[in-house]
Design a protein around this motif. Structure first.
Motif, PDB file in Angstrom:
ATOM      1  N   SER A  94       0.839  -1.202   0.000  1.00  0.00           N
ATOM      2  CA  SER A  94       0.000   0.000   0.000  1.00  0.00           C
ATOM      3  C   SER A  94       0.876   1.255   0.000  1.00  0.00           C
ATOM      4  O   SER A  94       0.548   2.254  -0.652  1.00  0.00           O
ATOM      5  CB  SER A  94      -0.928   0.015   1.213  1.00  0.00           C
ATOM      6  N   ALA A  95       1.982   1.210   0.715  1.00  0.00           N
ATOM      7  CA  ALA A  95       2.912   2.341   0.716  1.00  0.00           C
ATOM      8  C   ALA A  95       3.545   2.503  -0.661  1.00  0.00           C
ATOM      9  O   ALA A  95       3.714   3.628  -1.147  1.00  0.00           O
ATOM     10  CB  ALA A  95       3.984   2.150   1.788  1.00  0.00           C
ATOM     11  N   MET A  96       3.884   1.396  -1.317  1.00  0.00           N
ATOM     12  CA  MET A  96       4.442   1.468  -2.670  1.00  0.00           C
ATOM     13  C   MET A  96       3.446   2.158  -3.605  1.00  0.00           C
ATOM     14  O   MET A  96       3.810   3.050  -4.383  1.00  0.00           O
ATOM     15  CB  MET A  96       4.740   0.061  -3.199  1.00  0.00           C
ATOM     16  N   PHE A  97       2.182   1.738  -3.524  1.00  0.00           N
ATOM     17  CA  PHE A  97       1.140   2.331  -4.364  1.00  0.00           C
ATOM     18  C   PHE A  97       0.998   3.828  -4.073  1.00  0.00           C
ATOM     19  O   PHE A  97       0.941   4.651  -4.989  1.00  0.00           O
ATOM     20  CB  PHE A  97      -0.191   1.608  -4.135  1.00  0.00           C
ATOM     21  N   ASN A  98       0.961   4.187  -2.785  1.00  0.00           N
ATOM     22  CA  ASN A  98       0.805   5.601  -2.420  1.00  0.00           C
ATOM     23  C   ASN A  98       2.000   6.441  -2.861  1.00  0.00           C
ATOM     24  O   ASN A  98       1.836   7.611  -3.204  1.00  0.00           O
ATOM     25  CB  ASN A  98       0.543   5.746  -0.926  1.00  0.00           C
ATOM     26  N   LEU A  99       3.183   5.855  -2.874  1.00  0.00           N
ATOM     27  CA  LEU A  99       4.343   6.572  -3.412  1.00  0.00           C
ATOM     28  C   LEU A  99       4.133   6.886  -4.893  1.00  0.00           C
ATOM     29  O   LEU A  99       4.439   7.979  -5.356  1.00  0.00           O
ATOM     30  CB  LEU A  99       5.620   5.760  -3.213  1.00  0.00           C
ATOM     31  N   GLY A 100       3.597   5.917  -5.617  1.00  0.00           N
ATOM     32  CA  GLY A 100       3.281   6.156  -7.020  1.00  0.00           C
ATOM     33  C   GLY A 100       2.297   7.303  -7.189  1.00  0.00           C
ATOM     34  O   GLY A 100       2.469   8.163  -8.051  1.00  0.00           O
ATOM     35  N   LEU A 101       1.273   7.325  -6.333  1.00  0.00           N
ATOM     36  CA  LEU A 101       0.300   8.416  -6.391  1.00  0.00           C
ATOM     37  C   LEU A 101       0.953   9.767  -6.102  1.00  0.00           C
ATOM     38  O   LEU A 101       0.640  10.760  -6.759  1.00  0.00           O
ATOM     39  CB  LEU A 101      -0.829   8.190  -5.370  1.00  0.00           C
ATOM     40  N   LEU A 102       1.851   9.781  -5.121  1.00  0.00           N
ATOM     41  CA  LEU A 102       2.502  11.038  -4.743  1.00  0.00           C
ATOM     42  C   LEU A 102       3.349  11.636  -5.867  1.00  0.00           C
ATOM     43  O   LEU A 102       3.436  12.852  -5.996  1.00  0.00           O
ATOM     44  CB  LEU A 102       3.397  10.844  -3.515  1.00  0.00           C
ATOM     45  N   VAL A 103       3.988  10.784  -6.664  1.00  0.00           N
ATOM     46  CA  VAL A 103       4.940  11.289  -7.659  1.00  0.00           C
ATOM     47  C   VAL A 103       4.439  11.243  -9.098  1.00  0.00           C
ATOM     48  O   VAL A 103       5.135  11.708  -9.996  1.00  0.00           O
ATOM     49  CB  VAL A 103       6.299  10.543  -7.563  1.00  0.00           C
ATOM     50  N   LYS A 104       3.238  10.720  -9.329  1.00  0.00           N
ATOM     51  CA  LYS A 104       2.810  10.463 -10.713  1.00  0.00           C
ATOM     52  C   LYS A 104       2.786  11.702 -11.596  1.00  0.00           C
ATOM     53  O   LYS A 104       3.078  11.616 -12.780  1.00  0.00           O
ATOM     54  CB  LYS A 104       1.465   9.745 -10.748  1.00  0.00           C
ATOM     55  N   ASP A 105       2.452  12.858 -11.033  1.00  0.00           N
ATOM     56  CA  ASP A 105       2.379  14.058 -11.864  1.00  0.00           C
ATOM     57  C   ASP A 105       3.747  14.650 -12.181  1.00  0.00           C
ATOM     58  O   ASP A 105       3.968  15.137 -13.281  1.00  0.00           O
ATOM     59  CB  ASP A 105       1.494  15.120 -11.194  1.00  0.00           C
ATOM     60  N   ARG A 106       4.666  14.578 -11.230  1.00  0.00           N
ATOM     61  CA  ARG A 106       5.974  15.199 -11.474  1.00  0.00           C
ATOM     62  C   ARG A 106       7.024  14.218 -11.995  1.00  0.00           C
ATOM     63  O   ARG A 106       8.016  14.631 -12.585  1.00  0.00           O
ATOM     64  CB  ARG A 106       6.480  15.904 -10.216  1.00  0.00           C
ATOM     65  N   ASP A 107       6.812  12.912 -11.763  1.00  0.00           N
ATOM     66  CA  ASP A 107       7.788  11.922 -12.223  1.00  0.00           C
ATOM     67  C   ASP A 107       7.072  10.621 -12.584  1.00  0.00           C
ATOM     68  O   ASP A 107       7.092   9.656 -11.816  1.00  0.00           O
ATOM     69  CB  ASP A 107       8.838  11.697 -11.123  1.00  0.00           C
ATOM     70  N   PRO A 108       6.430  10.599 -13.763  1.00  0.00           N
ATOM     71  CA  PRO A 108       5.657   9.412 -14.150  1.00  0.00           C
ATOM     72  C   PRO A 108       6.475   8.124 -14.183  1.00  0.00           C
ATOM     73  O   PRO A 108       5.950   7.050 -13.871  1.00  0.00           O
ATOM     74  CB  PRO A 108       5.123   9.751 -15.541  1.00  0.00           C
ATOM     75  N   GLU A 109       7.741   8.223 -14.529  1.00  0.00           N
ATOM     76  CA  GLU A 109       8.583   7.016 -14.590  1.00  0.00           C
ATOM     77  C   GLU A 109       8.789   6.436 -13.191  1.00  0.00           C
ATOM     78  O   GLU A 109       8.738   5.221 -12.989  1.00  0.00           O
ATOM     79  CB  GLU A 109       9.917   7.332 -15.270  1.00  0.00           C
ATOM     80  N   ALA A 110       9.024   7.296 -12.202  1.00  0.00           N
ATOM     81  CA  ALA A 110       9.155   6.825 -10.823  1.00  0.00           C
ATOM     82  C   ALA A 110       7.832   6.244 -10.341  1.00  0.00           C
ATOM     83  O   ALA A 110       7.815   5.212  -9.655  1.00  0.00           O
ATOM     84  CB  ALA A 110       9.602   7.961  -9.903  1.00  0.00           C
ATOM     85  N   ALA A 111       6.733   6.882 -10.713  1.00  0.00           N
ATOM     86  CA  ALA A 111       5.413   6.362 -10.336  1.00  0.00           C
ATOM     87  C   ALA A 111       5.230   4.961 -10.906  1.00  0.00           C
ATOM     88  O   ALA A 111       4.769   4.055 -10.211  1.00  0.00           O
ATOM     89  CB  ALA A 111       4.314   7.295 -10.834  1.00  0.00           C
ATOM     90  N   ARG A 112       5.601   4.784 -12.181  1.00  0.00           N
ATOM     91  CA  ARG A 112       5.472   3.466 -12.809  1.00  0.00           C
ATOM     92  C   ARG A 112       6.281   2.421 -12.049  1.00  0.00           C
ATOM     93  O   ARG A 112       5.799   1.315 -11.804  1.00  0.00           O
ATOM     94  CB  ARG A 112       5.914   3.523 -14.273  1.00  0.00           C
ATOM     95  N   ARG A 113       7.491   2.781 -11.643  1.00  0.00           N
ATOM     96  CA  ARG A 113       8.326   1.819 -10.891  1.00  0.00           C
ATOM     97  C   ARG A 113       7.674   1.449  -9.555  1.00  0.00           C
ATOM     98  O   ARG A 113       7.658   0.274  -9.169  1.00  0.00           O
ATOM     99  CB  ARG A 113       9.731   2.380 -10.682  1.00  0.00           C
TER     100      ARG A 113
END
Length: 176
Positions: A94-113
């Motif tokens: 769940s933390a991994m998923f929320n990290l993706g949500l936090l960064v998806k707009d500014r760093d889509p590649e990090a969100a994907r990871r």
């Protein structure tokens, strides 16, 4: 710990008793009790919840790390990122998923990871998000993620699969 279990047994019908049992266990260093106390008081006293979760998180409690991220995600996204990252590095999907949500707009590649890590750990929400990210670039990969999430019972994945099938049928019928 028996005190933690007693608190869990009575929390719904007697929150004060749960508070007492968890308080005793927390004062003896039980991080699960600290996390439970944070959950018990978070609505009425978020600052007390924060103190319990910080104490538990600093002692290694993964759930408390995640709860701290949730608590501060709107007011302090940087702190939320740090707490989620600690929980994610300890295996919390769940933390991994929320990290993706936090960064998806500014760093889509990090969100994907982060979504991939969460999906690999079984998060159907992350599978859906990966499908959304991939649908334009790699529709087959998107469908595979949605199929996995749908198999896990995720209604959003089922909806997205249906919509993608409708769209594919429309495209095929226009080609005929």
């Amino acid at each position: 710990n028996a005190m933690v279990k007693l608190g869990l047994l009575v929390k719904d019908r007697d929150p004060e008793a749960a508070n007492r049992w968890w308080g005793l266990a927390a004062n003896m260093g039980d991080t699960e009790a600290m996390n439970s106390l944070g959950l018990l008081v978070k609505d009425g006293d978020p600052e007390a919840a924060r103190r319990w979760w910080e104490r538990a998180a600093n002692a290694g409690n993964i759930k408390a790390m995640f709860n701290l991220g949730l608590l501060v995600k709107d007011s302090d996204p940087e702190a939320a990122y740090r707490w989620y990252e600690q929980a994610a590095n300890a295996g919390n999907s769940s933390a991994m998923f929320n990290l993706g949500l936090l960064v998806k707009d500014r760093d889509p590649e990090a969100a994907r990871r982060w979504y991939e890590q969460a999906a690999d750990a079984g998060s159907s929400k992350a599978m859906v998000s990966l499908g959304v990210m991939l649908i334009d670039k790699d529709p087959e990969a998107a469908r595979r993620w949605w199929e996995q999430a749908a198999t896990a019972g995720n209604a959003n994945a089922m909806f997205n699969l249906g919509r993608s099938e409708e769209h594919t049928s429309e495209l095929q019928s226009h080609h005929d």
